[in-house]
Scaffold this motif. Sequence first.
Motif, PDB file in Angstrom:
ATOM      1  N   GLY A  83       0.834  -1.193   0.000  1.00  0.00           N
ATOM      2  CA  GLY A  83       0.000   0.000   0.000  1.00  0.00           C
ATOM      3  C   GLY A  83       0.868   1.242   0.000  1.00  0.00           C
ATOM      4  O   GLY A  83       2.081   1.175   0.173  1.00  0.00           O
ATOM      5  N   ASN A  84       0.216   2.395  -0.207  1.00  0.00           N
ATOM      6  CA  ASN A  84       0.992   3.635  -0.159  1.00  0.00           C
ATOM      7  C   ASN A  84       1.198   4.039   1.306  1.00  0.00           C
ATOM      8  O   ASN A  84       0.638   3.445   2.217  1.00  0.00           O
ATOM      9  CB  ASN A  84       0.329   4.738  -0.991  1.00  0.00           C
ATOM     10  CG  ASN A  84      -1.014   5.166  -0.423  1.00  0.00           C
ATOM     11  OD1 ASN A  84      -1.163   5.326   0.797  1.00  0.00           O
ATOM     12  ND2 ASN A  84      -1.989   5.360  -1.288  1.00  0.00           N
ATOM     13  N   GLU A  85       2.018   5.031   1.511  1.00  0.00           N
ATOM     14  CA  GLU A  85       2.404   5.385   2.882  1.00  0.00           C
ATOM     15  C   GLU A  85       1.225   5.859   3.726  1.00  0.00           C
ATOM     16  O   GLU A  85       1.158   5.581   4.921  1.00  0.00           O
ATOM     17  CB  GLU A  85       3.515   6.410   2.840  1.00  0.00           C
ATOM     18  CG  GLU A  85       4.772   5.761   2.273  1.00  0.00           C
ATOM     19  CD  GLU A  85       5.883   6.727   2.010  1.00  0.00           C
ATOM     20  OE1 GLU A  85       5.610   7.924   1.809  1.00  0.00           O
ATOM     21  OE2 GLU A  85       7.031   6.271   2.008  1.00  0.00           O
ATOM     22  N   GLU A  86       0.303   6.590   3.112  1.00  0.00           N
ATOM     23  CA  GLU A  86      -0.872   7.035   3.861  1.00  0.00           C
ATOM     24  C   GLU A  86      -1.689   5.829   4.332  1.00  0.00           C
ATOM     25  O   GLU A  86      -2.161   5.787   5.470  1.00  0.00           O
ATOM     26  CB  GLU A  86      -1.727   7.963   2.999  1.00  0.00           C
ATOM     27  CG  GLU A  86      -2.898   8.561   3.752  1.00  0.00           C
ATOM     28  CD  GLU A  86      -3.721   9.501   2.881  1.00  0.00           C
ATOM     29  OE1 GLU A  86      -3.204   9.994   1.868  1.00  0.00           O
ATOM     30  OE2 GLU A  86      -4.884   9.733   3.226  1.00  0.00           O
ATOM     31  N   GLU A  87      -1.818   4.832   3.457  1.00  0.00           N
ATOM     32  CA  GLU A  87      -2.548   3.615   3.839  1.00  0.00           C
ATOM     33  C   GLU A  87      -1.818   2.854   4.940  1.00  0.00           C
ATOM     34  O   GLU A  87      -2.445   2.331   5.865  1.00  0.00           O
ATOM     35  CB  GLU A  87      -2.721   2.703   2.618  1.00  0.00           C
ATOM     36  CG  GLU A  87      -3.649   3.264   1.560  1.00  0.00           C
ATOM     37  CD  GLU A  87      -3.582   2.501   0.238  1.00  0.00           C
ATOM     38  OE1 GLU A  87      -4.532   2.649  -0.546  1.00  0.00           O
ATOM     39  OE2 GLU A  87      -2.598   1.786  -0.022  1.00  0.00           O
ATOM     40  N   LEU A 143       2.699  11.918   7.470  1.00  0.00           N
ATOM     41  CA  LEU A 143       2.091  11.666   8.776  1.00  0.00           C
ATOM     42  C   LEU A 143       1.011  12.710   9.074  1.00  0.00           C
ATOM     43  O   LEU A 143      -0.074  12.376   9.554  1.00  0.00           O
ATOM     44  CB  LEU A 143       3.185  11.687   9.856  1.00  0.00           C
ATOM     45  CG  LEU A 143       2.743  11.470  11.294  1.00  0.00           C
ATOM     46  CD1 LEU A 143       2.086  10.099  11.470  1.00  0.00           C
ATOM     47  CD2 LEU A 143       3.943  11.619  12.224  1.00  0.00           C
ATOM     48  N   SER A 144       1.297  13.962   8.757  1.00  0.00           N
ATOM     49  CA  SER A 144       0.336  15.047   9.021  1.00  0.00           C
ATOM     50  C   SER A 144      -0.972  14.841   8.265  1.00  0.00           C
ATOM     51  O   SER A 144      -2.042  15.164   8.777  1.00  0.00           O
ATOM     52  CB  SER A 144       0.940  16.399   8.635  1.00  0.00           C
ATOM     53  OG  SER A 144       2.004  16.718   9.481  1.00  0.00           O
ATOM     54  N   PHE A 156      -2.866  19.770  15.807  1.00  0.00           N
ATOM     55  CA  PHE A 156      -1.756  19.052  16.438  1.00  0.00           C
ATOM     56  C   PHE A 156      -0.432  19.695  16.036  1.00  0.00           C
ATOM     57  O   PHE A 156      -0.364  20.459  15.061  1.00  0.00           O
ATOM     58  CB  PHE A 156      -1.761  17.576  16.020  1.00  0.00           C
ATOM     59  CG  PHE A 156      -1.635  17.390  14.535  1.00  0.00           C
ATOM     60  CD1 PHE A 156      -0.393  17.224  13.949  1.00  0.00           C
ATOM     61  CD2 PHE A 156      -2.761  17.432  13.707  1.00  0.00           C
ATOM     62  CE1 PHE A 156      -0.266  17.086  12.575  1.00  0.00           C
ATOM     63  CE2 PHE A 156      -2.639  17.290  12.334  1.00  0.00           C
ATOM     64  CZ  PHE A 156      -1.393  17.108  11.769  1.00  0.00           C
ATOM     65  N   THR A 157       0.604  19.379  16.792  1.00  0.00           N
ATOM     66  CA  THR A 157       1.957  19.781  16.444  1.00  0.00           C
ATOM     67  C   THR A 157       2.833  18.534  16.380  1.00  0.00           C
ATOM     68  O   THR A 157       2.512  17.523  17.014  1.00  0.00           O
ATOM     69  CB  THR A 157       2.557  20.752  17.478  1.00  0.00           C
ATOM     70  OG1 THR A 157       2.579  20.127  18.757  1.00  0.00           O
ATOM     71  CG2 THR A 157       1.766  22.046  17.529  1.00  0.00           C
ATOM     72  N   GLY A 169      11.845   9.181  15.605  1.00  0.00           N
ATOM     73  CA  GLY A 169      10.554   9.326  16.258  1.00  0.00           C
ATOM     74  C   GLY A 169      10.028  10.741  16.197  1.00  0.00           C
ATOM     75  O   GLY A 169      10.786  11.710  16.043  1.00  0.00           O
ATOM     76  N   ILE A 170       8.718  10.835  16.312  1.00  0.00           N
ATOM     77  CA  ILE A 170       8.019  12.125  16.332  1.00  0.00           C
ATOM     78  C   ILE A 170       7.029  12.098  17.484  1.00  0.00           C
ATOM     79  O   ILE A 170       6.284  11.121  17.650  1.00  0.00           O
ATOM     80  CB  ILE A 170       7.268  12.377  15.002  1.00  0.00           C
ATOM     81  CG1 ILE A 170       8.265  12.500  13.841  1.00  0.00           C
ATOM     82  CG2 ILE A 170       6.390  13.613  15.098  1.00  0.00           C
ATOM     83  CD1 ILE A 170       7.607  12.648  12.467  1.00  0.00           C
ATOM     84  N   LEU A 171       7.015  13.167  18.277  1.00  0.00           N
ATOM     85  CA  LEU A 171       5.996  13.332  19.312  1.00  0.00           C
ATOM     86  C   LEU A 171       4.889  14.198  18.742  1.00  0.00           C
ATOM     87  O   LEU A 171       5.144  15.313  18.272  1.00  0.00           O
ATOM     88  CB  LEU A 171       6.587  13.980  20.566  1.00  0.00           C
ATOM     89  CG  LEU A 171       5.582  14.266  21.674  1.00  0.00           C
ATOM     90  CD1 LEU A 171       5.003  12.960  22.236  1.00  0.00           C
ATOM     91  CD2 LEU A 171       6.225  15.079  22.792  1.00  0.00           C
TER      92      LEU A 171
END
Length: 188
Positions: A83-87, A143-144, A156-157, A169-171
């Motif tokens: 699948g694509n990344e969004e999926e 991700l956004s 969100f931030t 990683g992302i918070l």
Amino acid sequence: MTIQKINWKFFFRNPGDAQPDEFFKVLNTWIPNSPEVFVDVADYKHVHDGPLTLLYGHYCDFLLDDTDRKRGFAYAYKRVMSGNEEEIITTTLKAFLKGCIRLEASEFKRPVTLCTDKLEFIINDRALAPNNAATFDAVSPRLSKVLAKVYGDGGFTLKHLDDPQKRFGILIEAKSKVSLEEMVTHLG
């Protein structure tokens, strides 16, 4: 780069109530009759600054995690997904959220509650996603796009967890609270 091997983590509102021995018993009840192929539950209390209790599966793991001495409930998808990344992001987030709903509905001596306004996103592949600004710049727009469905546009931030000793990683910090059930619904 196609995003793979995604991990998610929520922190507990009441971390002192999330005890490894209780998680060991509860996660064992998840093995039979589950849509996932879960194999075993392991005690990792001997590990400092890492997982405490691990529900090991063929495709994914759920864990009581104490990394950075921040107790939370985490999900790790281990296989390469099509699948694509969004999926891929959506599929793993939805599976994690459903696990969180199941966890909060499980029987503990004192109910555990997750903070849905702080979420960690980790890519568990240092070769695919080195922990640097270039990876953040490549991953954050994708991700956004998914998180906008969950928290709303601008709701969100993102903060790059840029410790070079750790995995990428992302918070994610939400500006308002959204329930686990609402998050699943928003993902469709």
